[in-house]
Design an enzyme around this catalytic site. Structure first.
Site, PDB file in Angstrom:
ATOM      1  N   CYS A  61       0.806  -1.238   0.000  1.00  0.00           N
ATOM      2  CA  CYS A  61       0.000   0.000   0.000  1.00  0.00           C
ATOM      3  C   CYS A  61       0.837   1.286   0.000  1.00  0.00           C
ATOM      4  O   CYS A  61       0.530   2.230  -0.728  1.00  0.00           O
ATOM      5  CB  CYS A  61      -0.937  -0.006   1.204  1.00  0.00           C
ATOM      6  SG  CYS A  61      -0.198  -0.635   2.710  1.00  0.00           S
ATOM      7  N   HIS A 118      -2.677   6.511   4.263  1.00  0.00           N
ATOM      8  CA  HIS A 118      -1.251   6.585   4.616  1.00  0.00           C
ATOM      9  C   HIS A 118      -0.693   7.945   4.181  1.00  0.00           C
ATOM     10  O   HIS A 118      -0.955   8.408   3.062  1.00  0.00           O
ATOM     11  CB  HIS A 118      -0.456   5.500   3.884  1.00  0.00           C
ATOM     12  CG  HIS A 118      -0.695   4.112   4.388  1.00  0.00           C
ATOM     13  ND1 HIS A 118      -1.457   3.808   5.497  1.00  0.00           N
ATOM     14  CD2 HIS A 118      -0.223   2.910   3.934  1.00  0.00           C
ATOM     15  CE1 HIS A 118      -1.466   2.500   5.690  1.00  0.00           C
ATOM     16  NE2 HIS A 118      -0.723   1.933   4.759  1.00  0.00           N
TER      17      HIS A 118
HETATM   18  P1  NAP Z   1      -7.450  -9.148   7.560  1.00  0.00           P
HETATM   19  O1  NAP Z   1      -8.360  -8.020   7.872  1.00  0.00           O
HETATM   20  O2  NAP Z   1      -6.759  -9.829   8.673  1.00  0.00           O
HETATM   21  O3  NAP Z   1      -8.289 -10.246   6.698  1.00  0.00           O
HETATM   22  C1  NAP Z   1      -7.766 -11.499   6.382  1.00  0.00           C
HETATM   23  C2  NAP Z   1      -8.756 -12.324   5.570  1.00  0.00           C
HETATM   24  O4  NAP Z   1      -8.177 -13.617   5.294  1.00  0.00           O
HETATM   25  C3  NAP Z   1     -10.072 -12.616   6.291  1.00  0.00           C
HETATM   26  O5  NAP Z   1     -11.093 -12.798   5.333  1.00  0.00           O
HETATM   27  C4  NAP Z   1      -9.784 -13.971   6.970  1.00  0.00           C
HETATM   28  O6  NAP Z   1     -10.958 -14.753   7.196  1.00  0.00           O
HETATM   29  C5  NAP Z   1      -8.944 -14.651   5.926  1.00  0.00           C
HETATM   30  N1  NAP Z   1      -8.041 -15.634   6.541  1.00  0.00           N
HETATM   31  C6  NAP Z   1      -7.298 -15.492   7.666  1.00  0.00           C
HETATM   32  N2  NAP Z   1      -6.588 -16.620   7.929  1.00  0.00           N
HETATM   33  C7  NAP Z   1      -6.926 -17.507   6.943  1.00  0.00           C
HETATM   34  C8  NAP Z   1      -6.572 -18.849   6.665  1.00  0.00           C
HETATM   35  N3  NAP Z   1      -5.698 -19.508   7.424  1.00  0.00           N
HETATM   36  N4  NAP Z   1      -7.106 -19.428   5.577  1.00  0.00           N
HETATM   37  C9  NAP Z   1      -7.980 -18.792   4.772  1.00  0.00           C
HETATM   38  N5  NAP Z   1      -8.368 -17.507   4.999  1.00  0.00           N
HETATM   39  C10 NAP Z   1      -7.854 -16.869   6.067  1.00  0.00           C
HETATM   40  O7  NAP Z   1      -6.269  -8.683   6.549  1.00  0.00           O
HETATM   41  P2  NAP Z   1      -6.272  -7.481   5.461  1.00  0.00           P
HETATM   42  O8  NAP Z   1      -5.791  -6.210   6.056  1.00  0.00           O
HETATM   43  O9  NAP Z   1      -7.568  -7.505   4.750  1.00  0.00           O
HETATM   44  O10 NAP Z   1      -5.072  -7.927   4.504  1.00  0.00           O
HETATM   45  C11 NAP Z   1      -5.231  -8.994   3.570  1.00  0.00           C
HETATM   46  C12 NAP Z   1      -4.009  -9.089   2.674  1.00  0.00           C
HETATM   47  O11 NAP Z   1      -3.860  -7.869   1.931  1.00  0.00           O
HETATM   48  C13 NAP Z   1      -2.697  -9.300   3.438  1.00  0.00           C
HETATM   49  O12 NAP Z   1      -1.838 -10.136   2.692  1.00  0.00           O
HETATM   50  C14 NAP Z   1      -2.135  -7.875   3.515  1.00  0.00           C
HETATM   51  O13 NAP Z   1      -0.734  -7.858   3.676  1.00  0.00           O
HETATM   52  C15 NAP Z   1      -2.561  -7.316   2.153  1.00  0.00           C
HETATM   53  N6  NAP Z   1      -2.675  -5.863   2.101  1.00  0.00           N
HETATM   54  C16 NAP Z   1      -3.356  -5.167   3.041  1.00  0.00           C
HETATM   55  C17 NAP Z   1      -3.464  -3.776   2.921  1.00  0.00           C
HETATM   56  C18 NAP Z   1      -4.215  -2.939   3.923  1.00  0.00           C
HETATM   57  O14 NAP Z   1      -4.155  -1.694   3.830  1.00  0.00           O
HETATM   58  N7  NAP Z   1      -4.943  -3.536   4.867  1.00  0.00           N
HETATM   59  C19 NAP Z   1      -2.867  -3.121   1.849  1.00  0.00           C
HETATM   60  C20 NAP Z   1      -2.186  -3.856   0.888  1.00  0.00           C
HETATM   61  C21 NAP Z   1      -2.100  -5.232   1.020  1.00  0.00           C
HETATM   62  P3  NAP Z   1     -11.666 -14.917   8.663  1.00  0.00           P
HETATM   63  O15 NAP Z   1     -12.511 -13.696   8.847  1.00  0.00           O
HETATM   64  O16 NAP Z   1     -12.460 -16.161   8.509  1.00  0.00           O
HETATM   65  O17 NAP Z   1     -10.556 -15.019   9.669  1.00  0.00           O
END
Ligand code: NAP
EC number: 1.2.1.11
Length: 349
Positions: free
Chosen positions: A148, A241
């Site tokens: 990001c 950010h």
């Molecule tokens: P998050 O809020 O923690 O969401 C994670 C998602 O993955 C939820 O749907 C969760 O489902 C699922 N999950 C967790 N553990 C799992 C498992 N073992 N098997 C299958 N599904 C699983 O994370 P996020 O912030 O959305 O980030 C997601 C990805 O995008 C990450 O790789 C992060 O580095 C990347 N990212 C994030 C941002 C940002 O600004 N947030 C920016 C760029 C990239 P449950 O609800 O069932 O646990």
């Protein structure tokens, strides 16, 4: 219409996908996955919805499936991935055998045959898709978007890189808590506080930026040739950010010229009039106290990066500095993947 699904649909980025895909003119959202904790539940029951807009009616009754189940097959062409990196590393290659995977996760970003793409910056890296499919024997493929903070930085550096010789870049970030996922940073840790460390973030910004601004010839990427150093910090802001950027050029340049190059910057997504492409990827603010995350993160529906305080830096004749704000879960995540998919849909499918 192209049928699409979201992997990791219940999380912070997953929710943004759902918001942005609601009434998308080209994509029809049909499948949602998450962990085994959420599998089998209606999306509305599985999700703690955190966005200001309410959950779209169209997704409430979709039954969430378990991302990790091998045999599931989806009636989709494109799967958007917002999975944790460790899970993405295992399941994205499996899905790419049959589907196009547009991923936010960092797991596959630095693979030599996986395009890491910002459509305005390096759309030509999509040439790697053919090589990837050949190398791995997949019918589908994986395309990734950068971290990001990198996306916002690189979009603003692109017109500078194309028109002036960059020697060095220093960047210091102030990153929103939503970047750490829904349960990433506890309120006790961040309220009345700042955390001067985000795991692997500095390394990602330093390596991804040079790759994105590099070139590709015969399927081989050559990185851009300047020095970059990042320092990354978590602050008590929900979304958006902020980055303080310090650039040293090889030669002296006029601030007015730099500003004009930035504000006039447009690229292929604007030419193709892609649905999520902002009219102007970089928005320049003249006020002394802008940009600010609360006021500027939603510029161009969260897809524009706002730049302000563009000024000479006394450190050397060839130096200048500025501050930028970009929406981390829209331009920095879900919106970035969707723009990649819109480009693929228009130019490859
Ligand atoms: P998050 O809020 O923690 O969401 C994670 C998602 O993955 C939820 O749907 C969760 O489902 C699922 N999950 C967790 N553990 C799992 C498992 N073992 N098997 C299958 N599904 C699983 O994370 P996020 O912030 O959305 O980030 C997601 C990805 O995008 C990450 O790789 C992060 O580095 C990347 N990212 C994030 C941002 C940002 O600004 N947030 C920016 C760029 C990239 P449950 O609800 O069932 O646990």
């Amino acid at each position: 219409m192209v049928n699409v699904g979201v992997l990791g649909a219940t999380g912070m980025v997953g929710q943004r996908f759902i918001q942005l895909l609601d009434s998308h003119p080209d994509f029809n959202l049909t499948s949602l996955t998450a962990s085994s904790r959420s599998a089998g539940k209606r999306y509305e029951d599985a999700t703690t919805w955190y966005l200001d807009d309410s959950m779209p009616e169209s997704v409430k009754d979709i039954v969430v499936t378990d991302t990790n189940v091998d045999e599931v097959s989806y009636d989709v062409d494109i799967l958007f991935s917002s999975l944790p990196t460790e899970t993405a590393a295992i399941v994205e290659p499996k899905f790419a055998k049959n589907y196009i995977v547009a991923s936010n996760a960092s797991a596959m970003r630095m693979e030599k045959d996986v395009p890491l793409v910002i459509p305005e910056v390096n759309h030509e890296f999509l040439d790697l898709i053919e090589i990837q499919q050949k190398n791995r024997g997949w019918d589908g493929f994986i395309v990734t978007n950068p971290n990001c903070s990198t996306i916002a930085l690189t979009l603003t550096l692109k017109p500078i890189y194309d028109n002036f010789n960059i020697k060095k870049v220093y960047v210091s970030t102030m990153q929103a808590v939503s970047g750490a996922g829904y349960s990433g940073v506890s309120s006790m840790a961040i309220i009345d506080n700042l955390i001067p460390y985000i795991g692997s973030e500095e390394e990602k910004m330093e390596s991804e930026t040079l790759q994105l601004l590099g070139s590709i010839e015969n399927g081989k990427i050559s990185n851009a040739n300047f020095r970059i150093s990042a320092s990354c910090h978590r602050v008590a802001v929900i979304d958006g950010h902020t980055e303080a950027v310090f650039v040293e050029l090889e030669d002296n340049a006029n601030i007015g010229d730099i500003k004009t190059k930035m504000s006039n910057f447009k690229s292929l997504p604007q030419e193709l009039d892609l649905y999520s492409a902002p009219k102007n990827p970089i928005i320049i603010k003249e006020e002394d106290d802008r940009p600010q995350p609360r006021l500027d993160r939603n510029s161009s529906n969260g897809m524009g990066v706002t730049v302000g305080r563009l000024r000479k830096d006394i450190i050397s004749n060839n130096s200048f500095k500025y501050v930028l704000v970009g929406h981390n879960t829209i331009r920095g995540a879900a919106g970035a993947s969707i723009l990649n998919a819109e480009l693929i849909n228009k130019t490859i499918l």
